[in-house]
Design a protein around this motif. Sequence first.
Motif, PDB file in Angstrom:
ATOM      1  N   VAL A 175      36.388  52.967  41.989  1.00 24.15           N
ATOM      2  CA  VAL A 175      36.256  51.928  41.346  1.00 24.15           C
ATOM      3  C   VAL A 175      36.373  52.515  40.321  1.00 24.15           C
ATOM      4  CG1 VAL A 175      33.622  52.032  40.642  1.00 24.15           C
ATOM      5  CG2 VAL A 175      35.126  49.595  39.967  1.00 24.15           C
ATOM      6  N   MET A 176      38.146  51.967  39.374  1.00 21.75           N
ATOM      7  CA  MET A 176      38.298  52.987  38.198  1.00 21.75           C
ATOM      8  C   MET A 176      37.683  52.361  37.005  1.00 21.75           C
ATOM      9  SD  MET A 176      40.327  55.341  39.089  1.00 21.75           S
ATOM     10  CE  MET A 176      41.215  55.816  37.488  1.00 21.75           C
ATOM     11  N   GLY A 177      36.902  53.079  35.808  1.00 20.72           N
ATOM     12  CA  GLY A 177      37.306  52.921  34.533  1.00 20.72           C
ATOM     13  C   GLY A 177      37.617  53.620  33.116  1.00 20.72           C
ATOM     14  N   LEU A 178      38.308  52.799  32.973  1.00 25.86           N
ATOM     15  CA  LEU A 178      39.597  53.878  32.053  1.00 25.86           C
ATOM     16  C   LEU A 178      39.594  53.833  30.766  1.00 25.86           C
ATOM     17  CD1 LEU A 178      43.186  52.213  33.236  1.00 25.86           C
ATOM     18  CD2 LEU A 178      41.647  54.535  33.992  1.00 25.86           C
ATOM     19  N   THR A 179      38.193  54.871  30.078  1.00 24.19           N
ATOM     20  CA  THR A 179      38.284  54.870  28.970  1.00 24.19           C
ATOM     21  C   THR A 179      39.045  54.881  27.612  1.00 24.19           C
ATOM     22  OG1 THR A 179      37.903  57.391  28.693  1.00 24.19           O
ATOM     23  CG2 THR A 179      36.206  56.158  30.064  1.00 24.19           C
ATOM     24  N   ASP A 180      40.228  55.277  27.521  1.00 24.60           N
ATOM     25  CA  ASP A 180      40.807  55.526  26.103  1.00 24.60           C
ATOM     26  C   ASP A 180      40.517  56.978  25.711  1.00 24.60           C
ATOM     27  OD1 ASP A 180      43.212  53.687  26.794  1.00 24.60           O
ATOM     28  OD2 ASP A 180      41.479  52.523  25.682  1.00 24.60           O
ATOM     29  N   GLY A 181      39.463  57.571  26.028  1.00 28.12           N
ATOM     30  CA  GLY A 181      39.090  58.999  25.868  1.00 28.12           C
ATOM     31  C   GLY A 181      38.487  58.636  24.921  1.00 28.12           C
ATOM     32  N   THR A 182      37.349  57.667  24.630  1.00 28.44           N
ATOM     33  CA  THR A 182      36.637  57.417  23.954  1.00 28.44           C
ATOM     34  C   THR A 182      35.214  57.944  24.769  1.00 28.44           C
ATOM     35  OG1 THR A 182      35.898  55.502  23.874  1.00 28.44           O
ATOM     36  CG2 THR A 182      37.974  55.944  22.513  1.00 28.44           C
ATOM     37  N   THR A 183      34.212  58.429  23.887  1.00 29.18           N
ATOM     38  CA  THR A 183      32.859  58.132  24.726  1.00 29.18           C
ATOM     39  C   THR A 183      32.339  57.193  24.505  1.00 29.18           C
ATOM     40  OG1 THR A 183      32.649  60.999  23.159  1.00 29.18           O
ATOM     41  CG2 THR A 183      30.658  58.956  23.432  1.00 29.18           C
ATOM     42  N   GLU A 184      32.402  56.264  23.438  1.00 28.26           N
ATOM     43  CA  GLU A 184      31.619  54.396  23.196  1.00 28.26           C
ATOM     44  C   GLU A 184      32.522  54.357  24.818  1.00 28.26           C
ATOM     45  OE1 GLU A 184      31.386  50.498  21.313  1.00 28.26           O
ATOM     46  OE2 GLU A 184      33.343  52.133  20.771  1.00 28.26           O
ATOM     47  N   ASN A 185      33.199  54.269  25.538  1.00 30.42           N
ATOM     48  CA  ASN A 185      34.176  53.462  26.927  1.00 30.42           C
ATOM     49  C   ASN A 185      33.362  54.421  27.386  1.00 30.42           C
ATOM     50  OD1 ASN A 185      35.598  51.490  25.266  1.00 30.42           O
ATOM     51  ND2 ASN A 185      36.868  52.592  25.108  1.00 30.42           N
ATOM     52  N   GLU A 186      32.932  56.079  27.937  1.00 33.61           N
ATOM     53  CA  GLU A 186      32.560  56.709  28.848  1.00 33.61           C
ATOM     54  C   GLU A 186      31.348  56.180  29.005  1.00 33.61           C
ATOM     55  OE1 GLU A 186      35.131  60.707  27.935  1.00 33.61           O
ATOM     56  OE2 GLU A 186      33.640  60.499  27.210  1.00 33.61           O
ATOM     57  N   LEU A 187      30.623  56.014  28.398  1.00 29.23           N
ATOM     58  CA  LEU A 187      29.063  55.778  27.937  1.00 29.23           C
ATOM     59  C   LEU A 187      28.826  54.780  29.179  1.00 29.23           C
ATOM     60  CD1 LEU A 187      27.564  57.150  24.775  1.00 29.23           C
ATOM     61  CD2 LEU A 187      27.331  58.188  27.186  1.00 29.23           C
ATOM     62  N   HIS A 188      29.642  53.587  28.379  1.00 27.26           N
ATOM     63  CA  HIS A 188      29.629  52.367  28.561  1.00 27.26           C
ATOM     64  C   HIS A 188      30.089  52.424  30.171  1.00 27.26           C
ATOM     65  CE1 HIS A 188      30.630  47.931  29.877  1.00 27.26           C
ATOM     66  NE2 HIS A 188      32.101  48.189  29.728  1.00 27.26           N
ATOM     67  N   TYR A 189      30.602  53.130  30.818  1.00 25.59           N
ATOM     68  CA  TYR A 189      31.465  53.255  32.589  1.00 25.59           C
ATOM     69  C   TYR A 189      29.955  53.454  32.981  1.00 25.59           C
ATOM     70  CZ  TYR A 189      35.654  50.325  31.952  1.00 25.59           C
ATOM     71  OH  TYR A 189      37.440  50.080  31.501  1.00 25.59           O
ATOM     72  N   ILE A 190      29.551  54.358  32.794  1.00 26.66           N
ATOM     73  CA  ILE A 190      28.081  54.951  32.939  1.00 26.66           C
ATOM     74  C   ILE A 190      27.354  54.326  33.451  1.00 26.66           C
ATOM     75  CG2 ILE A 190      26.694  57.108  33.119  1.00 26.66           C
ATOM     76  CD1 ILE A 190      28.686  58.727  31.524  1.00 26.66           C
ATOM     77  N   ASP A 191      27.593  53.772  32.670  1.00 24.93           N
ATOM     78  CA  ASP A 191      26.374  51.941  31.978  1.00 24.93           C
ATOM     79  C   ASP A 191      26.428  51.176  33.565  1.00 24.93           C
ATOM     80  OD1 ASP A 191      23.197  51.275  31.964  1.00 24.93           O
ATOM     81  OD2 ASP A 191      24.454  50.106  30.859  1.00 24.93           O
TER      82      ASP A 191
END
Length: 335
Positions: free
Chosen positions: A94-110
């Motif tokens: 399952v993919m999580g594309l973050t646009d390179g932002t820390t906020e999105n990275e943390l969102h997908y980890i959670d």
Amino acid sequence: MKITLKEIATRAGVSTSTVSRVINNSKPVNEDIRKRVLNVLKETNYLPFVAQHLTLQQSQQLIGVICPQYSNTVLDDLIVGINKVCKLYGFDTVMGLTDGTTENELHYIDLFSNKLSVQGMIFMGQEWDEEHIEIIKKNLTPVVLVGQISSIPSIPSVHVDNITASYEAVTYLIQNGHRQIAMIRGTHGQTIREDRFQGYLKAMNDAGITVEENWVVESDLTLEGGSQAMAELLANDVQPSAVFCSTDSIAIGATNYLMDHGYQIPEDISVFGFDGIGLSKLVRPTLSTIEYSAVEIGMTATRNLIKLCKNELEYIAPHINVLHHLVIRESTKSI
């Protein structure tokens, strides 16, 4: 001394039967209690990576992949490698594309850990800070890093040796008579960006060449970004004999700008890329680049992640660099 189930139960404030149910996933347990028991199990090293062990028993086996973007980049091949190994071992991705932002990275980890209950994650993105580390430790989900060297013993990493590879590319240009070598470096992926820049600087310094401030400009990881960066470089009154670029996409964009404005490649300016994407051998002139197997990176990272999930820790190296080599094509020449 080996810790017992009774001691685990005491620390977690539950009964031994509850601990047993959590370990064996035999009966439903309140989620808060389950997490409390898992935390004690991890802290006492009773069963390393117990969360991975439990989730592997579930019928659906998912691996989460977190990355900034992958269309028309080297990550295309990396995803292919991940999917090959996942299919072999019965995992879905399952993919999580973050646009390179820390906020999105943390969102997908959670999201992957708590909502989708993935067995593990492959992370490609920003260099980890305390926020990343805290959320990973909290969720107990195994992770393999791609594109950076992990500083956490329990989290392995896989990539190419960006410093050495960049050093070799710039040294090749120097050995072929180039002295005024500019660089266009990427703005995303802090570790990769800095490592490739450090390789460039080291090669120039070792050759006794002073790098002027206006020789280095930045670009996003697109053809358009490379074109705009090349325009900025020339606007700085820099007339390099060669340009080293952080990625092939940047290099192709820079080449397009130069040719659109009457420059001949490589007669006027040599251009060197990095990544060995498919387009590098299709564009004209064909692009000199640093080539490595992104498929191999994806496959290696996934194999290590599955070993983590199975608690096969003794078979995992803390960090693995895949092989790289220079591919010399039409975009560079000796002067």
